[in-house]
Design a protein around this motif. Structure first.
Motif, PDB file in Angstrom:
ATOM      1  N   GLU A  10       0.620  -1.491  -0.096  1.00 31.96           N
ATOM      2  CA  GLU A  10       0.011  -0.029   0.029  1.00 31.96           C
ATOM      3  C   GLU A  10       0.689   1.257  -0.061  1.00 31.96           C
ATOM      4  O   GLU A  10       0.245   2.388  -0.007  1.00 31.96           O
ATOM      5  CB  GLU A  10      -0.926   0.107   1.296  1.00 31.96           C
ATOM      6  CG  GLU A  10      -0.084  -0.104   2.378  1.00 31.96           C
ATOM      7  CD  GLU A  10      -1.036   0.120   3.768  1.00 31.96           C
ATOM      8  OE1 GLU A  10      -2.229   0.583   3.610  1.00 31.96           O
ATOM      9  OE2 GLU A  10      -0.852  -0.741   4.931  1.00 31.96           O
ATOM     10  N   TYR A  11       2.182   1.112   0.252  1.00 29.95           N
ATOM     11  CA  TYR A  11       3.034   2.376   0.209  1.00 29.95           C
ATOM     12  C   TYR A  11       3.880   2.498  -1.044  1.00 29.95           C
ATOM     13  O   TYR A  11       4.190   1.577  -1.866  1.00 29.95           O
ATOM     14  CB  TYR A  11       4.074   2.137   1.104  1.00 29.95           C
ATOM     15  CG  TYR A  11       3.637   1.661   2.525  1.00 29.95           C
ATOM     16  CD1 TYR A  11       2.840   2.398   3.593  1.00 29.95           C
ATOM     17  CD2 TYR A  11       3.690   0.290   3.106  1.00 29.95           C
ATOM     18  CE1 TYR A  11       2.453   1.935   4.609  1.00 29.95           C
ATOM     19  CE2 TYR A  11       3.261  -0.281   4.260  1.00 29.95           C
ATOM     20  CZ  TYR A  11       2.521   0.562   4.943  1.00 29.95           C
ATOM     21  OH  TYR A  11       2.034   0.303   6.256  1.00 29.95           O
ATOM     22  N   ARG A 286       0.569  -1.328  11.311  1.00 28.69           N
ATOM     23  CA  ARG A 286       0.056  -0.157  10.609  1.00 28.69           C
ATOM     24  C   ARG A 286      -0.242   1.233  11.582  1.00 28.69           C
ATOM     25  O   ARG A 286      -0.718   0.712  12.609  1.00 28.69           O
ATOM     26  CB  ARG A 286      -1.070  -0.663   9.645  1.00 28.69           C
ATOM     27  CG  ARG A 286      -0.591  -1.418   8.805  1.00 28.69           C
ATOM     28  CD  ARG A 286      -2.053  -1.996   7.974  1.00 28.69           C
ATOM     29  NE  ARG A 286      -2.498  -0.772   7.065  1.00 28.69           N
ATOM     30  CZ  ARG A 286      -3.679  -0.077   7.131  1.00 28.69           C
ATOM     31  NH1 ARG A 286      -4.419  -0.399   8.100  1.00 28.69           N
ATOM     32  NH2 ARG A 286      -3.945   0.820   6.247  1.00 28.69           N
ATOM     33  N   GLU A 295       5.243   0.520  15.277  1.00 22.88           N
ATOM     34  CA  GLU A 295       6.494   0.162  14.579  1.00 22.88           C
ATOM     35  C   GLU A 295       7.539   0.058  15.613  1.00 22.88           C
ATOM     36  O   GLU A 295       8.587  -0.633  15.509  1.00 22.88           O
ATOM     37  CB  GLU A 295       6.982   0.914  13.675  1.00 22.88           C
ATOM     38  CG  GLU A 295       5.840   1.114  12.364  1.00 22.88           C
ATOM     39  CD  GLU A 295       6.435   1.382  11.127  1.00 22.88           C
ATOM     40  OE1 GLU A 295       7.463   1.990  11.040  1.00 22.88           O
ATOM     41  OE2 GLU A 295       5.757   1.310   9.952  1.00 22.88           O
TER      42      GLU A 295
END
Length: 311
Positions: A10-11, A286, A295
């Motif tokens: 998605e990045y 996420r 993270e």
């Protein structure tokens, strides 16, 4: 035990590259991305192709094993896909593993985006060799998956392959130069039901599951124990030793986020090992929504958990 991480596609690569590099630096044994055209609640957001993403990841890393979770017949034809896989295998210098699954039916974006046929139309059989085979509501999804996997196995191991099946046709399909690892790159097959488990037992160098019962954590672990016993039986029917096939637990299906904390993650690894799993794959945290987490937990996991595992 070997630990893996899933990085959703998605990045943009300017952001994604750092995650793939960090996965290797942290000490994960393998890193994966989802092979979908869109996925669940993220279908309206940004989403990039999995094959280019893993290709870029192969060039950005040097050690970590890379893979797709999971490629399906929903939008792929085995003949061109085999060429993409051969290229990925070459670019990664033999570090690529292919995850395979049957694909979703109605209500899943990969199926519905084609107008509900699960493919681009046409039979995909002897009269229509280049189109994606559709699947109906009559249980043909399992049969299509078995043929899809069998044809991929043939294409990656046989030069000049001919195939005349129910869903796919190939005429003199070339496979040069072949795979880096002989006889072909590894397959990890997703399976919960008996038909898919038979495919995993026949073709898989690995079996992967997300579990089934997600009402609570203990029920989920119980479902994994039951599935593991079923897969033992599938291997026995195929005459394959249990030690010959790696067992992957994909924690996406758990009712709690496995990387919510380093201690919880270590507990997941321990309990998976007790059930005979050789590999655990967890989603990269996420910022919000599905797989929401920090993270920062990856730094703790890298320092306190991963050093004691196999790479």
């Amino acid at each position: 035990m070997r630990a893996g991480i899933t990085i959703l596609p998605e990045y943009p690569w300017s952001e994604a590259e750092g995650r793939w590099r960090r996965a290797e630096e942290y000490g994960f044994a393998h890193a994966w991305t989802f092979d979908h055209l869109g996925w669940r609640e993220l279908v309206d957001g940004p989403w990039f192709g999995s094959v280019p993403t893993v290709t870029a990841a192969a060039l950005a890393t040097s050690r970590i094993e890379l893979g797709l979770l999971v490629a399906t017949p929903s939008f792929r034809h085995p003949v061109p896909f085999a060429r993409e896989l051969t290229a990925l295998d070459d670019i990664s210098r033999g570090r690529f593993t292919l995850g395979l699954g049957a694909g979703g039916g109605p209500g899943r974006y990969d199926h519905d985006v084609f107008g509900g046929s699960g493919g681009s139309g046409g039979s995909g059989g002897s009269g229509d060799p280049g189109r994606i085979a559709p699947v109906g509501p009559d249980g043909s999804r399992a049969a299509r998956f078995a043929e899809f996997t069998g044809l991929l196995d043939t294409l990656l191991t046989t030069d000049g392959a001919d195939w005349h099946g129910t869903y796919y046709t190939a005429e003199g399909a070339r496979n040069g130069p072949g795979c880096v690892r002989a006889p072909r790159l590894p397959f990890v097959v997703a399976a919960n039901g008996p038909k898919a488990m038979d495919v995993a037992a026949r073709y898989g160098e690995g079996w992967i599951t997300t579990g089934t019962n997600r009402d609570d954590l203990e029920s989920w672990w119980a479902s994994l124990a039951e599935l593991s016993e079923r897969f033992d039986a599938a291997l026995e029917r195929r005459g394959r030793p249990r030690a010959q096939v790696r067992r992957f637990l994909q924690t996406d299906g758990a009712p709690v986020f496995s990387l919510g904390s380093a201690s919880l993650y270590a507990e997941f690894l321990g309990r998976a090992g007790e059930l005979g799993f050789t590999d655990v794959v967890a989603p990269w945290p996420r910022a919000e929504g599905v797989f929401a987490g920090s993270e920062d937990v990856l730094d703790t996991v890298a320092a306190d958990v991963l050093p004691g595992l196999e790479r």
